[in-house]
Write a protein that holds these residues in place. Sequence first.
Motif, PDB file in Angstrom:
ATOM      1  N   UNK A  95       0.811  -1.219   0.000  1.00 44.85           N
ATOM      2  CA  UNK A  95       0.000   0.000   0.000  1.00 44.85           C
ATOM      3  C   UNK A  95       0.846   1.272   0.000  1.00 44.85           C
ATOM      4  N   UNK A  96       1.931   1.272   0.774  1.00 44.86           N
ATOM      5  CA  UNK A  96       2.743   2.480   0.914  1.00 44.86           C
ATOM      6  C   UNK A  96       4.037   2.455   0.111  1.00 44.86           C
ATOM      7  N   UNK A  97       4.409   1.284  -0.414  1.00 41.41           N
ATOM      8  CA  UNK A  97       5.652   1.178  -1.163  1.00 41.41           C
ATOM      9  C   UNK A  97       6.867   1.017  -0.280  1.00 41.41           C
ATOM     10  N   UNK A  98       6.665   0.858   1.029  1.00 41.66           N
ATOM     11  CA  UNK A  98       7.747   0.672   1.980  1.00 41.66           C
ATOM     12  C   UNK A  98       7.209  -0.053   3.204  1.00 41.66           C
ATOM     13  N   UNK A  99       8.071  -0.794   3.884  1.00 46.67           N
ATOM     14  CA  UNK A  99       7.678  -1.464   5.119  1.00 46.67           C
ATOM     15  C   UNK A  99       7.885  -0.555   6.322  1.00 46.67           C
ATOM     16  N   UNK A 100       8.526   0.593   6.104  1.00 46.30           N
ATOM     17  CA  UNK A 100       8.823   1.522   7.194  1.00 46.30           C
ATOM     18  C   UNK A 100       8.212   2.888   6.866  1.00 46.30           C
ATOM     19  N   UNK A 101       6.970   3.060   7.251  1.00 44.64           N
ATOM     20  CA  UNK A 101       6.242   4.296   6.973  1.00 44.64           C
ATOM     21  C   UNK A 101       6.659   5.373   7.966  1.00 44.64           C
ATOM     22  N   UNK A 102       6.837   6.593   7.455  1.00 43.30           N
ATOM     23  CA  UNK A 102       7.211   7.724   8.294  1.00 43.30           C
ATOM     24  C   UNK A 102       6.065   8.743   8.348  1.00 43.30           C
ATOM     25  N   UNK A 103       6.173   9.665   9.273  1.00 37.12           N
ATOM     26  CA  UNK A 103       5.170  10.734   9.344  1.00 37.12           C
ATOM     27  C   UNK A 103       5.191  11.549   8.055  1.00 37.12           C
ATOM     28  N   UNK A 104       6.358  11.715   7.453  1.00 40.54           N
ATOM     29  CA  UNK A 104       6.443  12.428   6.169  1.00 40.54           C
ATOM     30  C   UNK A 104       5.650  11.702   5.079  1.00 40.54           C
ATOM     31  N   UNK A 105       5.701  10.366   5.076  1.00 35.70           N
ATOM     32  CA  UNK A 105       4.929   9.588   4.098  1.00 35.70           C
ATOM     33  C   UNK A 105       3.433   9.881   4.253  1.00 35.70           C
ATOM     34  N   UNK A 106       2.967   9.911   5.492  1.00 37.95           N
ATOM     35  CA  UNK A 106       1.546  10.184   5.739  1.00 37.95           C
ATOM     36  C   UNK A 106       1.179  11.608   5.316  1.00 37.95           C
ATOM     37  N   UNK A 107       2.039  12.558   5.632  1.00 35.29           N
ATOM     38  CA  UNK A 107       1.774  13.955   5.263  1.00 35.29           C
ATOM     39  C   UNK A 107       1.722  14.131   3.756  1.00 35.29           C
TER      40      UNK A 107
END
Length: 145
Positions: A95-107
């Motif tokens: 879904x996110x293209x990474x296994x380690x989602x950051x707050x920047x990814x959400x923003x």
Amino acid sequence: MDTSEWHYLAAFDGNVAATLAALRAAEFDPGDYYWPYGGEPSRPETEDELEAAGWIRDGAAHSILDVAGVGEGDPDGDDAIGRTFAVSEDECTRVFGTARVTTDDLERLGDRLPEVLGRLLTGYGIGRHLVVHPGRILFFGHSGD
């Protein structure tokens, strides 16, 4: 009444159940959650009374109040309602293209965040949670009737 999508980003110290309990306590306001019965019977004044009222499985509070525990296993199982389930690394990567989602990814997702999170939801009244780096956790779901 329709369904409501909801999400909460909170500080995380590694204890999912404790963080969930703190979010539920912060969200609980006896006069501010969805109550399908109008004035009768009167709204429960505590979270325990709300749970004992038994209507959440049927009507739902349209918020994290609908999720009271942490589940393990299949978020699509028969006993999943009312629980939150971890987003797996595979789901996260898909879904996110990474296994380690950051707050920047959400923003960066901005207004698209509910749409993206929706890809991980299995049913109404079932929450999901995702560790977000650094030091955060995201609880999300949709509930209602």
